[in-house]
Design an enzyme around this catalytic site. Structure first.
Site, PDB file in Angstrom:
ATOM      1  N   ASP A   1      55.464  89.022  52.280  1.00 45.85           N
ATOM      2  CA  ASP A   1      56.081  89.932  53.241  1.00 45.85           C
ATOM      3  C   ASP A   1      55.119  91.017  53.725  1.00 45.85           C
ATOM      4  O   ASP A   1      55.425  92.197  53.641  1.00 45.85           O
ATOM      5  CB  ASP A   1      57.316  90.554  52.562  1.00 45.85           C
TER       6      ASP A   1
ATOM      7  N   ASN B   1      52.344  88.667  41.687  1.00 43.85           N
ATOM      8  CA  ASN B   1      53.555  89.309  42.189  1.00 43.85           C
ATOM      9  C   ASN B   1      54.591  88.245  42.506  1.00 43.85           C
ATOM     10  O   ASN B   1      54.331  87.339  43.300  1.00 43.85           O
ATOM     11  CB  ASN B   1      53.270  90.103  43.460  1.00 43.85           C
ATOM     12  N   GLU B   2      55.749  88.348  41.870  1.00 47.44           N
ATOM     13  CA  GLU B   2      56.903  87.494  42.136  1.00 47.44           C
ATOM     14  C   GLU B   2      56.575  86.009  42.167  1.00 47.44           C
ATOM     15  O   GLU B   2      56.889  85.312  43.127  1.00 47.44           O
ATOM     16  CB  GLU B   2      57.582  87.944  43.434  1.00 47.44           C
TER      17      GLU B   2
ATOM     18  N   ASN C   1      60.840  93.866  39.859  1.00 48.79           N
ATOM     19  CA  ASN C   1      61.106  94.150  41.270  1.00 48.79           C
ATOM     20  C   ASN C   1      62.581  93.846  41.486  1.00 48.79           C
ATOM     21  O   ASN C   1      62.992  92.689  41.397  1.00 48.79           O
ATOM     22  CB  ASN C   1      60.279  93.231  42.176  1.00 48.79           C
TER      23      ASN C   1
ATOM     24  N   TYR D   1      66.269  94.643  43.753  1.00 47.93           N
ATOM     25  CA  TYR D   1      66.854  95.194  44.978  1.00 47.93           C
ATOM     26  C   TYR D   1      68.375  95.256  44.923  1.00 47.93           C
ATOM     27  O   TYR D   1      69.048  94.860  45.869  1.00 47.93           O
ATOM     28  CB  TYR D   1      66.342  94.401  46.190  1.00 47.93           C
TER      29      TYR D   1
ATOM     30  N   GLU E   1      59.274  97.637  41.894  1.00 49.80           N
ATOM     31  CA  GLU E   1      59.850  97.648  43.245  1.00 49.80           C
ATOM     32  C   GLU E   1      61.347  97.894  43.151  1.00 49.80           C
ATOM     33  O   GLU E   1      62.020  97.337  42.280  1.00 49.80           O
ATOM     34  CB  GLU E   1      59.626  96.318  43.980  1.00 49.80           C
TER      35      GLU E   1
ATOM     36  N   LYS F   1      61.108  99.906  54.343  1.00 49.03           N
ATOM     37  CA  LYS F   1      61.518 100.514  53.068  1.00 49.03           C
ATOM     38  C   LYS F   1      60.692 101.741  52.721  1.00 49.03           C
ATOM     39  O   LYS F   1      60.839 102.324  51.651  1.00 49.03           O
ATOM     40  CB  LYS F   1      61.448  99.492  51.931  1.00 49.03           C
TER      41      LYS F   1
HETATM   42  C1  GCB Z   1      59.497  91.966  47.334  1.00 52.39           C
HETATM   43  C2  GCB Z   1      58.050  91.749  47.565  1.00 52.39           C
HETATM   44  C3  GCB Z   1      57.490  92.671  48.624  1.00 52.39           C
HETATM   45  C4  GCB Z   1      58.475  92.791  49.780  1.00 52.39           C
HETATM   46  C5  GCB Z   1      59.748  93.399  49.237  1.00 52.39           C
HETATM   47  C6  GCB Z   1      60.829  93.552  50.319  1.00 52.39           C
HETATM   48  O1  GCB Z   1      60.068  91.605  46.370  1.00 52.39           O
HETATM   49  O2  GCB Z   1      57.286  91.833  46.397  1.00 52.39           O
HETATM   50  O3  GCB Z   1      56.268  92.157  49.059  1.00 52.39           O
HETATM   51  O4  GCB Z   1      57.967  93.530  50.845  1.00 52.39           O
HETATM   52  O5  GCB Z   1      60.267  92.569  48.251  1.00 52.39           O
HETATM   53  O6  GCB Z   1      60.892  94.599  50.930  1.00 52.39           O
HETATM   54  O7  GCB Z   1      61.553  92.612  50.557  1.00 52.39           O
END
Ligand code: GCB
Length: 606
Positions: free
Chosen positions: A167, A418-419, A473, A475, A513, A577
């Protein structure tokens, strides 16, 4: 071992580093004719472009911005005759993602990997005291065998286009400084350091690798220029009485000067700033100099207006001032090692850096961020016939990153992926190789980790046992149950945290994150997703959960600033973000974080 030295370019009595930054000639190979037309001998263009910079955002033509393929750079440079007799190199801070280098039409080197320096030895090829033509072919295609991962498709009009599995916008070109270096034939090649603190005193253990033989001597000076330690020989210790330690947000830097001699004659000399400090994980704590720390800060990007991912020294300075203003003490170099200047600044400002290798997109999905959040995906990324080739590029990047960055006191940990799809059984042997190489290469044996997306849950992740601390990470309140459902997001988050707690891992956890997309233009009460009010609500909810688990030892919000991504339905001209806008002005959440972070002590939850 790398075939060239990764030491930062300096000028000294015996070394010269000439910057080749500035305007280069530039040409994109739209018709793929560079071979037939022999561009390696001259690209025949009068278009000038700045280096360092990404090429994309200068132009007004979309076909240029979205260009995928070979971008050619060229510059005429006089190699001074005073360099004759030394080893002479071209040093590229980064060429994204791969490059071939020509000197006067002759191929002199190539490199794969777009975020770390490489050197090309031109000792035998340079015309001394004369003009030389440097020509570089930089290719920006994405593959599944190099990091970061993605693929390259062909559109119906014949143009290529990249599909990143990550991303951030696929910025490319000569994004960091280029130097012409001269280094003595017998020279200092690499420096390993580690530290021990004994009461008020400290021991700096060192090991110096050289090219050729010579006698080594070291002098350590404090910030006032007083001698703090002396030593001789390629390996040994410097004893430092009443040592000033490098502390978080209160840095102290010594200057280490190394000389290599043959009898009375000086062969080589190299100086660097170092910080005396230790890093350790003990149970659920991260210890700096034996004292527990709590990380507050950001996942960042190298990303700014006009120059894209090109190193932007002005944006860097502003970013550090904002990080200090908000009360942060750390950041992760998501999702690639940054320009070396940034680590030097972090050393001076006392920031803790989690240094990340560009291993992002090891999870096949074009809307990775979304799939990661919802638990979709899982196609056995580490079980492909091409996995061994990918692993090779990954290990190369780990070696280059650790060799380049190991002597920065700011670097307190390595993030090795990462992920990734750590639910695939075949991820285990892959990860083991990456983690063990990092351990072998680091003289300080700093903690290693990888940032885990939601699929990598307590029950499904097969690799978290390899991490010295767990990086999550998450959300909740955005990809998972956003808006009016935030009440359920909090419950779901707590239930995941309970599962982690029940595993009794006895390790620190850091949120690498969390966050919510927010448009700086949008205000609304009651809140809606994308409004500034909603970003604050998500943060308040998440902070409540962080605060209720003692093993959570850090929070690095996603992201420091809004940044450019590939265009698409999920992104409004980039990822929003940011706590700051892309122009580095605060959103409301910046004030919320400032209040929180200024009130949390460094040893929070100790
Ligand atoms: C993630 C990624 C990061 C993205 C973020 C998002 O998990 O590691 O690269 O930019 O989410 O904002 O979706």
């Amino acid at each position: 071992m790398l075939s060239y030295s990764m030491l930062y370019p300096v000028n000294s009595d015996r070394r010269t580093s000439l910057s080749l930054d500035g305007l280069w000639r530039f040409r994109l190979d739209f018709e793929q004719v560079s071979g037939k037309e022999n561009w390696k001998c001259g690209i025949k263009s009068d278009d000038l472009i700045p280096v360092p910079a990404s090429f994309q955002d200068f132009y007004t033509d979309k076909k240029i911005r979205e260009f995928t393929g070979d971008a050619w750079y060229e510059k005429d440079v006089t190699v001074p005759s005073s360099m004759k007799g030394s080893d002479v190199f071209l040093r590229f801070g980064a060429a994204t993602h791969r490059a071939e280098v020509y000197l006067n039409g002759e191929k002199v080197g190539e490199n794969e990997g777009g975020f770390l320096p490489f050197l090309v030895d031109i000792t035998e090829h340079a015309r001394y005291g004369e003009q030389n033509k440097i020509t570089v072919r930089v290719n920006n295609e994405l593959t599944e065998t190099n990091i970061p991962c993605g693929r390259t498709i062909t559109l119906s009009d014949g143009r290529k286009m990249t599909k990143p599995y990550f991303d951030f916008y696929n910025y490319s070109g000569l994004q960091r400084s280029v130097y012409l270096l001269s280094v003595p034939k017998r020279s200092i090649f690499d420096v390993d350091l580690s530290y021990e603190i004994n009461g008020r005193d400290a021991v700096v253990r060192y090991s110096i690798k050289t090219k050729g033989e010579g006698d080594i001597s070291l002098t350590l000076k404090d910030e006032e220029g007083n001698i703090a330690g002396l030593a001789n020989g390629k390996e040994g210790c410097l004893s430092v009485k009443d040592a000033h330690l490098w502390q978080v947000r209160s840095a102290y830097l010594y200057t280490l000067s190394i000389e290599m001699r043959d009898g009375d004659s000086l062969l080589d000399d190299y100086s660097m700033e170092i910080g005396i400090r230790t890093v350790e994980i003990k149970g659920e704590n991260i210890l700096i100099n034996g004292s527990p720390v709590y990380l507050k800060g950001f996942g960042k990007h190298e990303d700014s207006d006009i120059v894209g991912r090109g190193f932007n020294i002005g944006a860097m300075k502003r970013d550090f001032e904002l990080m200090k203003w908000i009360g942060a003490n750390s950041f992760r170099t998501s999702h690639y090692p940054y320009d070396e200047t940034i680590y030097r600044m972090a050393d001076r400002e006392g920031f803790m850096v989690i240094d990340e290798v560009p291993a992002v997109g090891l999870f096949e999905s074009l809307v990775n961020f979304l799939d990661a959040g919802t638990g979709k995906g899982a196609k056995s990324f580490f079980s492909k016939p091409t996995t061994p080739v990918l692993l090779k590029s990954h290990l190369k990047a780990v070696e280059e990153m650790i060799t380049r960055d190991k002597n920065h006191p700011s670097v307190i940990a390595w993030s090795l992926l990462n992920e990734p799809e750590s639910t695939d059984p075949n991820s285990v042997p892959y990860f083991e190789k990456v983690f063990s190489l990092a351990h072998d290469l680091d003289p300080e044996k700093r903690p290693r980790t990888f940032a885990m997306e939601s699929n990598s849950s307590p029950s499904r992740c097969r690799c978290h046992h390899l991490s010295d601390f767990i990086s999550l990470n998450r959300y909740y309140g955005w990809y998972i149950l956003g808006g009016n459902e935030i009440v359920d997001a909090e419950k779901k988050f707590i239930s995941e945290m309970e599962e982690w707690k029940n595993l009794n891992l006895n390790k620190p956890f850091i949120f690498t994150e969390y966050g919510a997309d927010t448009l700086s233009s949008e205000h609304k009460i009651p809140s809606v997703m994308w409004s500034q009010e909603y970003q604050d609500e998500v943060l308040q909810m998440l902070h409540r959960v962080f605060d209720s688990y003692g093993f959570v030892k850090g929070e690095q919000i996603w992201n420091f600033a809004d940044f450019q991504t590939t265009e698409g339905l999920m992104r409004v001209n980039g990822n929003k973000k940011g706590v700051f806008t892309r122009q580095r002005q605060p959103k409301d959440s910046a004030f919320l974080l400032k209040k929180r972070w200024e009130s949390l002590p460094l040893n929070y939850k100790a």
